[in-house]
Design a protein around this motif. Structure first.
Motif, PDB file in Angstrom:
ATOM      1  N   LYS A 187     121.069  35.634  75.029  1.00 14.14           N
ATOM      2  CA  LYS A 187     122.253  36.111  74.920  1.00 14.14           C
ATOM      3  C   LYS A 187     122.892  36.538  72.825  1.00 14.14           C
ATOM      4  O   LYS A 187     122.735  37.021  72.112  1.00 14.14           O
ATOM      5  CB  LYS A 187     123.251  35.424  75.477  1.00 14.14           C
ATOM      6  CG  LYS A 187     123.378  36.301  76.925  1.00 14.14           C
ATOM      7  CD  LYS A 187     123.949  35.834  77.755  1.00 14.14           C
ATOM      8  CE  LYS A 187     123.353  35.371  79.809  1.00 14.14           C
ATOM      9  NZ  LYS A 187     124.113  34.734  80.347  1.00 14.14           N
ATOM     10  N   ASN A 188     123.788  35.090  73.171  1.00 14.97           N
ATOM     11  CA  ASN A 188     124.346  34.992  71.419  1.00 14.97           C
ATOM     12  C   ASN A 188     123.536  33.802  70.819  1.00 14.97           C
ATOM     13  O   ASN A 188     124.405  33.536  69.646  1.00 14.97           O
ATOM     14  CB  ASN A 188     126.077  34.661  71.915  1.00 14.97           C
ATOM     15  CG  ASN A 188     126.739  35.114  72.812  1.00 14.97           C
ATOM     16  OD1 ASN A 188     126.617  37.042  71.823  1.00 14.97           O
ATOM     17  ND2 ASN A 188     127.618  35.429  73.400  1.00 14.97           N
ATOM     18  N   GLY A 189     122.144  33.328  71.281  1.00 16.35           N
ATOM     19  CA  GLY A 189     121.820  32.445  70.088  1.00 16.35           C
ATOM     20  C   GLY A 189     121.747  30.925  71.210  1.00 16.35           C
ATOM     21  O   GLY A 189     122.521  30.838  72.033  1.00 16.35           O
TER      22      GLY A 189
ATOM     23  N   GLY B 160     126.418  28.423  77.645  1.00 13.69           N
ATOM     24  CA  GLY B 160     125.461  28.436  79.205  1.00 13.69           C
ATOM     25  C   GLY B 160     123.996  28.364  78.360  1.00 13.69           C
ATOM     26  O   GLY B 160     123.034  27.944  79.381  1.00 13.69           O
ATOM     27  N   PHE B 161     123.165  28.111  77.323  1.00 16.34           N
ATOM     28  CA  PHE B 161     122.432  27.331  77.225  1.00 16.34           C
ATOM     29  C   PHE B 161     121.511  26.408  77.045  1.00 16.34           C
ATOM     30  O   PHE B 161     120.371  26.006  77.074  1.00 16.34           O
ATOM     31  CB  PHE B 161     122.381  27.417  74.976  1.00 16.34           C
ATOM     32  CG  PHE B 161     121.014  27.384  74.550  1.00 16.34           C
ATOM     33  CD1 PHE B 161     120.185  28.531  74.886  1.00 16.34           C
ATOM     34  CD2 PHE B 161     120.368  26.153  74.555  1.00 16.34           C
ATOM     35  CE1 PHE B 161     117.989  28.505  73.482  1.00 16.34           C
ATOM     36  CE2 PHE B 161     119.301  25.726  73.830  1.00 16.34           C
ATOM     37  CZ  PHE B 161     118.129  27.472  73.306  1.00 16.34           C
ATOM     38  N   GLU B 162     123.062  25.265  77.875  1.00 15.97           N
ATOM     39  CA  GLU B 162     122.410  23.972  77.604  1.00 15.97           C
ATOM     40  C   GLU B 162     121.366  23.919  79.574  1.00 15.97           C
ATOM     41  O   GLU B 162     121.024  23.429  79.847  1.00 15.97           O
ATOM     42  CB  GLU B 162     123.293  22.775  78.586  1.00 15.97           C
ATOM     43  CG  GLU B 162     124.231  23.052  76.491  1.00 15.97           C
ATOM     44  CD  GLU B 162     123.685  21.478  76.163  1.00 15.97           C
ATOM     45  OE1 GLU B 162     122.771  21.028  76.786  1.00 15.97           O
ATOM     46  OE2 GLU B 162     123.582  21.552  75.224  1.00 15.97           O
ATOM     47  N   GLU B 163     121.462  25.224  79.728  1.00 16.82           N
ATOM     48  CA  GLU B 163     121.284  25.951  81.082  1.00 16.82           C
ATOM     49  C   GLU B 163     119.504  25.470  81.116  1.00 16.82           C
ATOM     50  O   GLU B 163     118.748  25.154  81.571  1.00 16.82           O
ATOM     51  CB  GLU B 163     121.712  26.631  81.937  1.00 16.82           C
ATOM     52  CG  GLU B 163     123.181  26.961  82.114  1.00 16.82           C
ATOM     53  CD  GLU B 163     123.719  27.289  82.546  1.00 16.82           C
ATOM     54  OE1 GLU B 163     122.555  28.911  82.989  1.00 16.82           O
ATOM     55  OE2 GLU B 163     124.780  27.652  82.817  1.00 16.82           O
ATOM     56  N   VAL B 164     119.526  26.188  79.351  1.00 15.20           N
ATOM     57  CA  VAL B 164     117.505  26.691  78.980  1.00 15.20           C
ATOM     58  C   VAL B 164     117.603  25.613  78.366  1.00 15.20           C
ATOM     59  O   VAL B 164     116.161  25.764  78.282  1.00 15.20           O
ATOM     60  CB  VAL B 164     118.054  28.176  78.907  1.00 15.20           C
ATOM     61  CG1 VAL B 164     117.895  28.677  80.623  1.00 15.20           C
ATOM     62  CG2 VAL B 164     118.580  28.780  77.881  1.00 15.20           C
TER      63      VAL B 164
ATOM     64  N   GLY C 285     116.529  22.678  78.089  1.00 14.56           N
ATOM     65  CA  GLY C 285     114.891  21.617  78.492  1.00 14.56           C
ATOM     66  C   GLY C 285     113.327  22.775  78.789  1.00 14.56           C
ATOM     67  O   GLY C 285     112.933  22.276  77.606  1.00 14.56           O
ATOM     68  N   SER C 286     113.834  23.729  78.990  1.00 12.32           N
ATOM     69  CA  SER C 286     112.950  25.202  79.281  1.00 12.32           C
ATOM     70  C   SER C 286     112.192  25.512  78.186  1.00 12.32           C
ATOM     71  O   SER C 286     111.038  24.904  77.164  1.00 12.32           O
ATOM     72  CB  SER C 286     113.170  26.038  80.213  1.00 12.32           C
ATOM     73  OG  SER C 286     113.701  26.354  80.262  1.00 12.32           O
ATOM     74  N   ALA C 287     113.862  25.456  77.210  1.00  6.09           N
ATOM     75  CA  ALA C 287     112.776  26.330  76.246  1.00  6.09           C
ATOM     76  C   ALA C 287     112.812  25.304  74.946  1.00  6.09           C
ATOM     77  O   ALA C 287     111.536  25.666  74.144  1.00  6.09           O
ATOM     78  CB  ALA C 287     114.464  27.451  75.283  1.00  6.09           C
ATOM     79  N   GLY C 288     113.073  24.073  74.842  1.00  4.35           N
ATOM     80  CA  GLY C 288     112.664  22.625  74.452  1.00  4.35           C
ATOM     81  C   GLY C 288     111.473  22.370  74.615  1.00  4.35           C
ATOM     82  O   GLY C 288     110.194  22.004  72.979  1.00  4.35           O
ATOM     83  N   SER C 289     110.380  23.202  75.675  1.00  7.84           N
ATOM     84  CA  SER C 289     109.044  22.610  76.262  1.00  7.84           C
ATOM     85  C   SER C 289     108.086  23.495  75.236  1.00  7.84           C
ATOM     86  O   SER C 289     107.121  23.030  75.473  1.00  7.84           O
ATOM     87  CB  SER C 289     109.115  22.923  77.707  1.00  7.84           C
ATOM     88  OG  SER C 289     109.108  23.799  77.735  1.00  7.84           O
ATOM     89  N   TRP C 290     108.755  24.256  75.289  1.00 10.30           N
ATOM     90  CA  TRP C 290     107.590  24.893  74.024  1.00 10.30           C
ATOM     91  C   TRP C 290     106.988  24.440  72.588  1.00 10.30           C
ATOM     92  O   TRP C 290     106.092  24.235  72.100  1.00 10.30           O
ATOM     93  CB  TRP C 290     108.030  26.662  74.008  1.00 10.30           C
ATOM     94  CG  TRP C 290     107.697  27.228  75.355  1.00 10.30           C
ATOM     95  CD1 TRP C 290     109.262  27.499  76.355  1.00 10.30           C
ATOM     96  CD2 TRP C 290     106.608  28.210  75.579  1.00 10.30           C
ATOM     97  NE1 TRP C 290     108.584  28.231  76.708  1.00 10.30           N
ATOM     98  CE2 TRP C 290     107.065  28.674  76.438  1.00 10.30           C
ATOM     99  CE3 TRP C 290     105.486  28.054  75.192  1.00 10.30           C
ATOM    100  CZ2 TRP C 290     106.323  28.977  77.920  1.00 10.30           C
ATOM    101  CZ3 TRP C 290     104.424  28.837  75.872  1.00 10.30           C
ATOM    102  CH2 TRP C 290     104.823  29.416  77.567  1.00 10.30           C
ATOM    103  N   ASP C 291     108.483  23.359  72.676  1.00 10.53           N
ATOM    104  CA  ASP C 291     107.908  22.789  70.710  1.00 10.53           C
ATOM    105  C   ASP C 291     107.056  21.930  70.917  1.00 10.53           C
ATOM    106  O   ASP C 291     106.491  21.147  70.492  1.00 10.53           O
ATOM    107  CB  ASP C 291     109.615  22.337  69.752  1.00 10.53           C
ATOM    108  CG  ASP C 291     110.209  23.935  69.811  1.00 10.53           C
ATOM    109  OD1 ASP C 291     109.457  24.414  69.141  1.00 10.53           O
ATOM    110  OD2 ASP C 291     111.734  24.118  69.407  1.00 10.53           O
TER     111      ASP C 291
ATOM    112  N   LEU D 295     116.121  34.053  69.555  1.00  7.98           N
ATOM    113  CA  LEU D 295     116.790  35.313  69.191  1.00  7.98           C
ATOM    114  C   LEU D 295     118.188  35.956  69.639  1.00  7.98           C
ATOM    115  O   LEU D 295     118.204  35.266  70.919  1.00  7.98           O
ATOM    116  CB  LEU D 295     116.031  36.591  68.862  1.00  7.98           C
ATOM    117  CG  LEU D 295     114.821  36.282  67.804  1.00  7.98           C
ATOM    118  CD1 LEU D 295     114.380  38.024  68.019  1.00  7.98           C
ATOM    119  CD2 LEU D 295     115.299  35.990  66.683  1.00  7.98           C
ATOM    120  N   SER D 296     119.022  35.971  69.460  1.00  4.19           N
ATOM    121  CA  SER D 296     120.423  36.813  69.808  1.00  4.19           C
ATOM    122  C   SER D 296     119.703  38.003  69.910  1.00  4.19           C
ATOM    123  O   SER D 296     119.336  39.054  69.712  1.00  4.19           O
ATOM    124  CB  SER D 296     121.625  36.269  69.126  1.00  4.19           C
ATOM    125  OG  SER D 296     121.607  36.784  67.735  1.00  4.19           O
TER     126      SER D 296
END
Length: 297
Positions: A40-42, A47-51, A53-59, A70-71
């Motif tokens: 959404k807005n980056g 709300g980004f806190e909800e995801v 952890g999962s997004a960080g797993s890729w790094d 990307l937003s």
């Protein structure tokens, strides 16, 4: 062939042809190290806190990759730049009335132009992407890596899924310019502009799964595997169907496409042969948060 079908085929071939000239496909190149996601807005937005952890797993699993989150606005600007020579594609993207439709279209567009991995923001990397392609296929010419989403071995499968074997598109790995991506982009562009002209884009009965989602994705992959563009077509059976991939527990290569078993991108679902998330073949866990269903803020 009726005139309407001739016009449709001509329009699709025109877009596919121009895309093939602009985004060259060389299967011998390496997979780009990009990992593409949208939110959404980056990453700094509500709300980004909800995801996170999962997004960080890729790094964490892929420290050498170029990870872009990307937003919606950034994704739109990037597509305008990459597809500037194709105003009809930009028009189709802007005309899509729902975030989920744009999210589907974006993944095909970014992979055609830049390659790498697209994965939904609510997916978690269980293993490094370097292990997705097994050693026996390391020297093969692979241009597209896909996983099985559904393999319902039951008589009433059509009541639950769109295709007997359905490929997932929440995670895709591709080299730039892949023919499957060209084909699906041309199809979505043509259909979107046709429905726009007819005033039917807001039809509540429009099926996301069939229009931009895994049903269309699956159809286009099978079309590629059976098409005249495949140089080794003579070595394959007369028709590549779902029977080639049902029940597989290890990767299977056909032409330049590597198909991973259901456990790879859909582990732990508890049916259709999917194994637990700690299985050696489990690469990606999908949380199914449905964040794409929310309207843009």
């Amino acid at each position: 062939m009726p005139r309407s079908w001739r016009v449709l085929v001509a329009a699709l071939l025109t877009i596919v042809g121009f895309l093939s000239q602009h985004f060259r496909y060389d299967v011998k190149n390496e997979f780009p190290s990009y990992i593409w996601q949208t939110w959404k807005n980056g990453p700094g937005s509500s709300g980004f806190e909800e995801v996170k952890g999962s997004a960080g797993s890729w790094d964490r699993r892929n420290p050498g990759s170029i990870h872009r989150i990307l937003s919606d606005a950034e994704a739109e600007e990037l597509l305008k730049d990459l597809y500037n020579p194709f105003p009809e594609i930009i028009e189709a993207y802007n005309a899509l009335p729902k975030p989920v439709l744009k999210a589907d279209f974006f993944r095909y567009l970014i992979l055609l132009a830049k390659g790498g991995i697209y994965t939904d923001i609510d997916t978690a990397a269980l293993k490094p992407t370097s292990v997705w392609i097994p050693e026996e296929y390391q020297n093969e010419t692979i241009g597209l890596v896909v996983g099985i989403e559904a393999d319902p071995d039951r008589e009433d499968w059509h009541q639950w899924y769109s295709r007997r074997v359905q490929f997932c598109q929440w995670t895709i790995q591709s080299k730039p310019g892949h023919p499957v991506l060209r084909e699906i982009i041309a199809t979505i562009t043509h259909e979107t502009l046709r429905l726009k002209a007819e005033g039917k884009l807001d039809d509540p009965d429009l099926s996301v799964i069939e229009f931009t989602g895994p049903a269309l994705w699956t159809d286009v992959i099978f079309s590629h595997l059976n098409g005249p563009q495949c140089p080794d077509r003579r070595t394959l059976p007369p028709q590549v169907t779902w029977k080639e991939f049902t029940g597989i527990t290890s990767p299977r290569m056909r032409e330049d496409v590597l198909v991973l078993p259901i456990t790879s991108f859909s582990p732990g679902v508890g049916h259709m042969g999917s194994r637990p998330t700690d299985d050696p073949m489990a690469f990606v866990r999908h949380e199914f948060s449905g964040s794409w269903k929310e309207e843009k803020k």
